[in-house]
Design a protein around this motif. Structure first.
Motif, short mmCIF file in Angstrom:
data_model
loop_
_atom_site.label_atom_id
_atom_site.label_comp_id
_atom_site.label_asym_id
_atom_site.label_seq_id
_atom_site.Cartn_x
_atom_site.Cartn_y
_atom_site.Cartn_z
N LEU A 124 11.74 -2.34 -8.92
CA LEU A 124 10.96 -1.90 -10.07
C LEU A 124 10.19 -0.63 -9.76
N LEU A 125 9.61 -0.55 -8.57
CA LEU A 125 8.83 0.63 -8.20
C LEU A 125 9.74 1.84 -7.97
N ARG A 126 11.01 1.60 -7.55
CA ARG A 126 11.94 2.73 -7.47
C ARG A 126 12.18 3.31 -8.88
N GLU A 127 12.34 2.42 -9.88
CA GLU A 127 12.47 2.88 -11.27
C GLU A 127 11.21 3.66 -11.69
N ASP A 128 10.06 3.09 -11.33
CA ASP A 128 8.80 3.72 -11.74
C ASP A 128 8.65 5.10 -11.11
N GLY A 173 20.84 2.15 -11.74
CA GLY A 173 21.20 1.30 -10.59
C GLY A 173 20.04 0.47 -10.10
N TRP A 174 18.85 1.07 -9.99
CA TRP A 174 17.69 0.30 -9.52
C TRP A 174 17.31 -0.79 -10.52
N ALA A 175 17.41 -0.47 -11.82
CA ALA A 175 17.10 -1.47 -12.84
C ALA A 175 18.07 -2.64 -12.75
N ALA A 176 19.36 -2.32 -12.56
CA ALA A 176 20.36 -3.39 -12.45
C ALA A 176 20.12 -4.23 -11.19
N ALA A 177 19.80 -3.57 -10.07
CA ALA A 177 19.56 -4.31 -8.83
C ALA A 177 18.37 -5.25 -8.97
N ARG A 178 17.27 -4.76 -9.55
CA ARG A 178 16.11 -5.64 -9.73
C ARG A 178 16.43 -6.79 -10.65
N HIS A 179 17.05 -6.45 -11.80
CA HIS A 179 17.33 -7.49 -12.78
C HIS A 179 18.31 -8.52 -12.21
N GLN A 180 19.27 -8.04 -11.42
CA GLN A 180 20.23 -8.99 -10.86
C GLN A 180 19.57 -9.93 -9.84
N THR A 181 18.63 -9.41 -9.03
CA THR A 181 17.91 -10.27 -8.07
C THR A 181 17.17 -11.37 -8.80
N VAL A 182 16.48 -11.00 -9.91
CA VAL A 182 15.76 -12.00 -10.68
C VAL A 182 16.73 -12.98 -11.33
N THR A 183 17.86 -12.47 -11.83
CA THR A 183 18.83 -13.32 -12.52
C THR A 183 19.42 -14.36 -11.56
N VAL A 184 19.81 -13.93 -10.34
CA VAL A 184 20.36 -14.87 -9.37
C VAL A 184 19.33 -15.92 -9.00
N ALA A 187 0.82 -1.21 0.00
CA ALA A 187 0.00 0.00 0.00
C ALA A 187 0.86 1.26 0.00
N VAL A 188 1.94 1.28 0.79
CA VAL A 188 2.82 2.45 0.83
C VAL A 188 3.53 2.61 -0.52
N GLN A 189 3.85 1.49 -1.16
CA GLN A 189 4.47 1.57 -2.49
C GLN A 189 3.53 2.25 -3.49
N VAL A 190 2.26 1.92 -3.40
CA VAL A 190 1.29 2.57 -4.29
C VAL A 190 1.19 4.06 -3.99
N GLU A 191 1.17 4.40 -2.68
CA GLU A 191 1.13 5.83 -2.32
C GLU A 191 2.37 6.55 -2.85
N ARG A 192 3.53 5.92 -2.74
CA ARG A 192 4.75 6.55 -3.25
C ARG A 192 4.68 6.73 -4.77
N ARG A 193 4.11 5.74 -5.47
CA ARG A 193 4.02 5.81 -6.92
C ARG A 193 3.16 6.99 -7.38
N LEU A 194 2.15 7.33 -6.56
CA LEU A 194 1.26 8.45 -6.91
C LEU A 194 1.77 9.79 -6.39
N THR A 195 2.58 9.77 -5.32
CA THR A 195 3.02 11.03 -4.70
C THR A 195 3.99 11.79 -5.60
#
Length: 630
Positions: free
Chosen positions: A180-184, A207-218, A59-67
């Motif tokens: 992903l939401l940090r990128e967004d 950096g955020w894109a690389a961090a997300r992609h690396q988590t999924v890759t590992v 829920a806080v992530q959604v609020e941040r995405r709109l703020t």
């Protein structure tokens, strides 16, 4: 078989096996019970603090995405963006209230209390941040970072092993979702503003894109899946930007904080298997394509395709992502509940086995118990019969004593009459003295026969109808002893003894005096004293014999207190049995103790209820009343 033998067989056949079986089953059952309790606590905490915590983070992530876009767009509190933001804030407040109730209900494990307190502290600052957002006194980047602090604290709570986060793939991919939401947030804020990215924001996005992609890759590498098109060395482990932003990119549980850190539990976790579905989805591919466009465009104005397609693509990907991970969480919950049910079945199985074993032992016990009951009844019958025989024997011995005593007393009475008749006709003084000696011997024989009456449990026939002075009582007791001339009597008390106790007290004192004369050397005298005391009248018989040891005195005093049945084998001490019976009959306390002269001192205390003041004329009246009244 005695009662002890019956109980012993019951213990060996029934109690011991039951205790052993119940002990073994209890140990095993206690271990399983502990596992059931631990599993149930895991389910409660995972669905309570952990589940509500994940809702709060989302829920806080959604609020941040709109703020961010709201502040960057500049349309103020009257536009539709603020309406959407207000609605999301209401959802955050509702979930926050539920989380606080869980956190304060005692369900929080001790190992995660500090993390929960950190999240609560971050939530306490949320109202102030919102006021600044509404007033427009905070920049979009600062507002996003403030809400990111809340998200980071929430992810710290749901990532804790104590709330099911240590091996939960859903929690690990929550970090990928956060990246992903940090990128967004960066792209959305830029799109809502002038559509441009500064160099700093571009580095942060990369950096955020690389961090997300690396988590999924590992995760995919550990699951044996594809590498999603990025090598292990392609991702940045340090996110460009501020120190705090860099910290946000760390995956909990890593040693270095990099995205290369091992992701716990993915190889065997049901949630990890959902990653392939997310990576293979078209929405994920579109987001990856738009990411590459942003990277290639560099700082400056965003490409048109990114400005138009980024928001819908991320929204679609989040829908796919949340659906897949929601299904994974539900599957994990079913697995946990199945584990609890399996443990509960084991516990019930142990209880059933224990009940069956106990039932079998009870059946065996019933069969054996029937034999034990028969043995017990036989043993009881033997004991009862032995008691009856002993009782009949004692009654027979008592009747024998009584019959012998009555016959002897009849003869002694006739002998006394004959001696009195002869003494009245004899004038020679020496002959008269011999007759008096025969009279004392006859009196001693009478006392022996009365002793037999006492041992038989019957009261003597002789009694006095009126009180008798105690001095006369003591004189008569001394006169009944064969060696009475060796006895010195000292008694100046002017009190009398109740008539009902006179005969028995005379007999009691005579036995004590005779015992003293028998065990003292012939030349020595035996001292008899009598005096009135606070508790009644005390008589003391002191001899100068060889004395007794402490053990012998203790045994004799115990016999005098308890007045046991006479021991026919101890015929030399039958006088003490007679004394004990007489003393118990009238409440007289008799005690033997060492004499100052080396012998034994016998102390008899007649209770005050039997002692009355002496009145004139009782002496003659008592002697005149004789022995006849019963």
């Amino acid at each position: 078989m005695g009662l002890g033998g019956v109980l012993g067989r019951v213990g060996v056949v029934v109690v011991v096996p039951v205790v052993v079986v119940l002990g073994v089953l209890g140990v095993v059952g206690w271990g399983v019970f502990g596992e059931v309790g631990e599993a149930r606590r895991g389910v409660v905490v995972g669905e309570g603090v952990g589940g509500v915590g994940r809702e709060l983070v989302a829920a806080v992530q959604v609020e941040r995405r709109l703020t961010g876009p709201f502040l960057a767009g500049g349309e103020g509190r009257g536009g539709p963006a603020y309406g959407r933001l207000t609605a999301v804030r209401a959802v955050v407040d509702e979930v926050e209230a539920r989380f606080r109730s869980k956190a304060l209900s005692g369900e929080v494990p001790a190992g995660v209390v500090a993390r929960v307190e950190g999240l609560v502290e971050a939530l306490d600052g949320l109202a102030t941040l919102r006021e600044r957002v509404d007033a427009g006194t905070v920049s979009p980047g600062e507002a996003v970072r403030g809400l990111s602090d809340v998200v980071l604290a929430g992810l710290g709570v749901v990532s804790a092993p104590e709330v099911g986060g240590g091996g939960d793939g859903a929690v690990v991919f929550a970090w990928a979702r956060e990246f992903l939401l940090r990128e967004d947030a960066i792209v959305g804020t830029a799109v809502a503003g002038r559509g441009r990215l500064s160099a700093t924001r571009h580095r942060e996005f990369t950096g955020w894109a690389a961090a997300r992609h690396q988590t999924v890759t590992v995760a995919l590498a550990r699951l044996g899946g594809p590498k999603a098109g990025v090598g292990a060395g392609a991702a940045h482990t340090q996110v460009p930007g501020s120190a705090s932003d860099s910290a946000h990119a760390q995956v909990p549980g890593s040693a270095s904080g990099s995205a290369h850190a091992q992701v716990p539990g993915l190889a065997s976790d049901v949630a990890g298997n959902r990653v392939r579905d997310v990576v293979a989805d078209a929405a994920y591919v579109r987001v990856r394509e738009l990411e590459e466009l942003v990277k290639e465009a560099g700082p400056g104005r965003l490409p048109e395709r990114v400005r138009v397609g980024w928001g819908p693509a991320v929204t679609e990907l989040l829908g796919v992502w949340d659906a897949r991970m929601g299904a994974a969480e539900r599957a994990a919950r079913v697995e946990r509940e199945a584990e609890v049910a399996a443990l509960a079945r084991r516990l019930w199985w142990i209880g059933g086995v224990g009940s069956g074993v106990v039932l079998v032992l009870l059946v065996v016990a019933v069969r054996v118990g029937r034999g034990l009951v028969r043995d017990g009844e036989e043993a009881r019958n033997v004991v009862v019969e032995a008691g009856e025989r002993e009782k009949r024997l004692k009654e027979g011995v008592g009747r024998l004593f009584l019959n012998l005593a009555w016959r002897a007393q009849t003869l002694l009475h006739r002998q006394e009459q004959a001696l009195d008749a002869v003494e009245s006709r004899v004038q020679d003084g020496e002959a008269r003295d011999e007759l008096r000696g025969l009279g004392r011997l006859t009196g001693r024989m009478r006392r022996y026969t009365e002793g037999l009456v006492v041992l038989s449990g019957t009261a003597p026939a002789r009694a006095w109808s009126r009180p008798v002075p105690v001095a006369d009582v003591l004189r008569e007791a001394v006169a009944a002893v064969e060696d009475g001339e060796r006895v010195k009597l000292v008694c100046a008390a002017r009190v009398a003894l109740a008539g009902v106790a006179v005969a028995d007290v005379v007999h009691l004192v005579a036995e004590l005096v005779e015992n003293g004369t028998a065990y003292a050397p012939p030349p020595t005298e035996v001292l008899v004293t009598g005096e009135q005391v606070a508790e009644g009248f005390a008589v003391e018989v002191v001899d100068r014999g060889v004395g007794l040891s402490e053990a012998e005195l203790a045994a004799l005093n115990r016999r005098l207190r308890e007045a046991p049945e006479p021991d026919l084998a101890a015929s030399d001490r039958l006088g003490l049995f007679v004394v004990a019976r007489l003393a118990v009959r009238h409440g007289i306390r008799v005690t033997l103790r060492p004499s100052p002269f080396g012998g034994v001192s016998a102390f008899a205390l007649v209770p005050s209820g039997l002692v009355v003041p002496e009145e004139p004329g009782w002496d003659a009246a008592a002697r005149g009343s004789g022995e006849g009244s019963a």
